[in-house]
Write a protein that holds these residues in place. Structure first.
Motif, PDB file in Angstrom:
ATOM      1  N   LEU A  12      -2.293  14.700   7.411  1.00 34.26           N
ATOM      2  CA  LEU A  12      -3.649  14.300   7.017  1.00 34.26           C
ATOM      3  C   LEU A  12      -4.323  15.368   6.168  1.00 34.26           C
ATOM      4  CD1 LEU A  12      -4.871  12.567  10.305  1.00 34.26           C
ATOM      5  CD2 LEU A  12      -4.196  11.480   8.149  1.00 34.26           C
ATOM      6  N   VAL A  15      -2.998  14.729   2.785  1.00 36.82           N
ATOM      7  CA  VAL A  15      -3.595  13.514   2.213  1.00 36.82           C
ATOM      8  C   VAL A  15      -4.995  13.813   1.679  1.00 36.82           C
ATOM      9  CG1 VAL A  15      -4.485  11.215   2.752  1.00 36.82           C
ATOM     10  CG2 VAL A  15      -2.249  11.910   3.593  1.00 36.82           C
ATOM     11  N   LEU A 159       2.958   7.406   2.031  1.00 34.06           N
ATOM     12  CA  LEU A 159       1.686   7.221   2.731  1.00 34.06           C
ATOM     13  C   LEU A 159       1.553   5.849   3.375  1.00 34.06           C
ATOM     14  CD1 LEU A 159      -0.756   8.997   0.255  1.00 34.06           C
ATOM     15  CD2 LEU A 159       0.046   9.803   2.465  1.00 34.06           C
ATOM     16  N   THR A 163       0.371   7.231   6.911  1.00 32.52           N
ATOM     17  CA  THR A 163      -1.011   7.141   7.402  1.00 32.52           C
ATOM     18  C   THR A 163      -1.069   6.432   8.751  1.00 32.52           C
ATOM     19  OG1 THR A 163      -1.260   5.168   6.004  1.00 32.52           O
ATOM     20  CG2 THR A 163      -2.142   7.244   5.151  1.00 32.52           C
ATOM     21  N   GLU A 164      -0.318   5.333   8.884  1.00 32.89           N
ATOM     22  CA  GLU A 164      -0.296   4.633  10.170  1.00 32.89           C
ATOM     23  C   GLU A 164       0.352   5.491  11.250  1.00 32.89           C
ATOM     24  OE1 GLU A 164       1.626   0.639  12.250  1.00 32.89           O
ATOM     25  OE2 GLU A 164       1.350   0.700  10.075  1.00 32.89           O
ATOM     26  N   GLY A 185      -5.325   2.471   5.596  1.00 35.25           N
ATOM     27  CA  GLY A 185      -4.270   3.425   5.262  1.00 35.25           C
ATOM     28  C   GLY A 185      -3.420   2.941   4.102  1.00 35.25           C
ATOM     29  N   ARG A 186      -3.108   1.652   4.091  1.00 33.81           N
ATOM     30  CA  ARG A 186      -2.294   1.123   3.008  1.00 33.81           C
ATOM     31  C   ARG A 186      -3.073   1.045   1.702  1.00 33.81           C
ATOM     32  NH1 ARG A 186       0.715  -3.415   6.857  1.00 33.81           N
ATOM     33  NH2 ARG A 186       1.865  -1.863   8.094  1.00 33.81           N
ATOM     34  N   ALA A 189      -2.957   4.503   0.419  1.00 34.98           N
ATOM     35  CA  ALA A 189      -1.626   4.768  -0.134  1.00 34.98           C
ATOM     36  C   ALA A 189      -1.494   4.161  -1.523  1.00 34.98           C
ATOM     37  CB  ALA A 189      -0.556   4.195   0.797  1.00 34.98           C
TER      38      ALA A 189
END
Length: 215
Positions: A12, A15, A159, A163-164, A185-186, A189
């Motif tokens: 994270l 990210v 991602l 992310t998930e 999250g998607r 990404a």
């Protein structure tokens, strides 16, 4: 459990850096002179070296911890266990499942790209006012442009799964808001992946005159 927590935290952090960094490089497309001012101001900040050390630590720790976790999981599942598959249905799920299986490949490509990117544009760092010119010189090589675009695609795929996985490892993926977190999250990404894929192409296709005026 502790390993999974730190995989999530370091991921994270990276990210967050990617989101901020994309905002900076998009400025190079929209307003080159403002980009140079922004870059010069950023590089003069006393806290920047400390931030770069922290990002480097996260960038090294994340793949190393992930490799350790994968090794432990493989030993626990046994040599005959097949790949894990998602049972969820939906248009995104085949992409998410494929992105999960491609994590070693997308991660390896991103690590290779990071090392090359640092040697090209950070070691040594371009002089103030020459950041965009140095980037354009790199992108002038077709293989570099292709690698930068491929790294953007790899970041997006990484991602989609990452992310998930991060919010699950942090205990945040509760049933009540799991769908919203997955969607967010998607979406992130897709935004970051598309951004880092298209910005190098946009810079190369940009007319030369605005670049000269901005530099």
């Amino acid at each position: 459990m502790i390993t999974g927590f730190w995989i999530a935290v370091t991921g994270l952090v990276l990210v967050l850096f990617l989101a901020v960094h994309l905002g900076g490089v998009v400025l190079a497309v929209l307003d080159p002179s403002s980009f140079e001012t922004y870059a010069a101001s950023l590089h003069q900040q006393g806290w920047l070296p400390w931030l770069e050390v922290a990002l480097l630590a996260a960038g090294l720790a994340h793949p190393l911890l992930s490799l350790h976790r994968a090794h432990v999981n493989r030993r626990a599942r046994g040599p005959v266990a097949g790949p894990l598959r998602s049972r969820r249905q939906g248009g995104w799920e085949p992409v998410a499942a494929w992105a999960g299986r491609a994590i070693p490949w997308s991660g390896s490509l991103l690590l290779l790209f990071l090392l090359l990117h640092l040697t090209q544009l950070r070691w040594p760092r371009p002089a103030a006012g020459a950041e965009l010119a140095a980037l354009m010189e790199v992108l002038a090589a077709p293989w570099c442009l292709a690698l930068y675009g491929a790294a953007g695609v790899a970041a997006g795929l990484h991602l989609v799964h990452g992310t998930e996985s991060a919010v699950r490892r942090l205990g945040l993926l509760e049933p009540a808001h799991a769908a919203a977190l997955r969607l967010g999250g998607r979406g992130l990404a897709l935004l970051l992946g598309a951004g880092f894929t298209l910005v190098p192409i946009a810079l190369v296709l940009r007319p030369a005159a605005p670049l000269l005026a901005g530099g």
